[in-house]
Design a protein around this motif. Structure first.
Motif, PDB file in Angstrom:
ATOM      1  N   ALA A   1      -5.433   9.269 -21.988  1.00  0.00           N
ATOM      2  CA  ALA A   1      -5.132   9.165 -20.552  1.00  0.00           C
ATOM      3  C   ALA A   1      -5.242   7.721 -20.080  1.00  0.00           C
ATOM      4  N   VAL A   2      -6.259   7.007 -20.537  1.00  0.00           N
ATOM      5  CA  VAL A   2      -6.422   5.600 -20.156  1.00  0.00           C
ATOM      6  C   VAL A   2      -5.242   4.786 -20.684  1.00  0.00           C
ATOM      7  N   ALA A   3      -4.843   5.042 -21.920  1.00  0.00           N
ATOM      8  CA  ALA A   3      -3.701   4.323 -22.501  1.00  0.00           C
ATOM      9  C   ALA A   3      -2.423   4.600 -21.709  1.00  0.00           C
ATOM     10  N   LEU A   4      -2.166   5.850 -21.369  1.00  0.00           N
ATOM     11  CA  LEU A   4      -0.967   6.193 -20.608  1.00  0.00           C
ATOM     12  C   LEU A   4      -0.987   5.556 -19.223  1.00  0.00           C
ATOM     13  N   PHE A   5      -2.128   5.623 -18.560  1.00  0.00           N
ATOM     14  CA  PHE A   5      -2.279   5.005 -17.246  1.00  0.00           C
ATOM     15  C   PHE A   5      -1.992   3.507 -17.331  1.00  0.00           C
ATOM     16  N   PHE A   6      -2.559   2.846 -18.336  1.00  0.00           N
ATOM     17  CA  PHE A   6      -2.419   1.402 -18.462  1.00  0.00           C
ATOM     18  C   PHE A   6      -0.984   1.018 -18.812  1.00  0.00           C
TER      19      PHE A   6
END
Length: 178
Positions: free
Chosen positions: A97-102
């Protein structure tokens, strides 16, 4: 509550926790220098981030606990490079989720045409993670690092897949707190 915050907004204790995580052998062995970073050197470098609008270094916090970090350099270019590291106990859903958000931030806010990733050729988990996100191998020469890239078009197709929908739902709850 999970959120991202700039490195230069962290407390001394949070910097110590971030650096302890970054200097773990499991992470350290895949860095370009493979050397531990001294606390004083880290703090001096973080000071340079305050005036650097071409780089974005964010720590992932769950309440007040550092879970990992994500960053991008060359934001002003059409093709910034990114990297990340997380506590090994962090949930794969959270890391994804953090990777997708970033990535969405890089493509939409910073208007990147593509994003590059430099990954140690023996870091199989990172290589597979990037491939699942849609990154394609570009080269492996002349060092022990390979270059992977993800275009904006590939990202748009990848993030619209059914597989990414539950992760994007979690990612939509993330924020960057200054």
């Amino acid at each position: 509550m999970l959120y991202l915050t700039p490195y230069f907004r962290l407390t001394q204790e949070e910097h110590k926790a971030l650096l302890a995580l970054r200097n773990q052998e499991a992470i350290l062995r895949y860095t370009p220098t493979q050397k531990e970073i001294a606390f004083s050197d880290h703090l001096a470098w973080v000071e340079t981030l305050k005036s650097n609008d071409d780089a974005l270094y964010l720590a992932l916090k769950d309440e007040q606990i550092i879970q990992g970090a994500i960053h991008a350099n060359a934001l002003k270019s059409c093709s910034p490079s990114w990297g990340l590291f997380f506590d090994p106990t962090t949930s794969p859903l959270v890391t994804s989720a953090v990777a997708l958000f970033f990535l969405d931030t890089l493509f939409n806010h910073y208007r990147a045409h593509s994003v590059k990733s430099f990954v140690h050729v023996e870091n199989n988990p990172a290589l597979k993670f990037n491939e699942r996100l849609g990154f394609k191998m570009r080269d492996t020469q002349p060092s022990s690092f390979c270059t992977m890239a993800l275009s904006h078009e590939e990202w748009q197709m990848k993030k619209s897949s059914k597989l990414f929908q539950p992760i994007l739902k979690t990612a939509s709850q993330l924020t960057i707190r200054n």
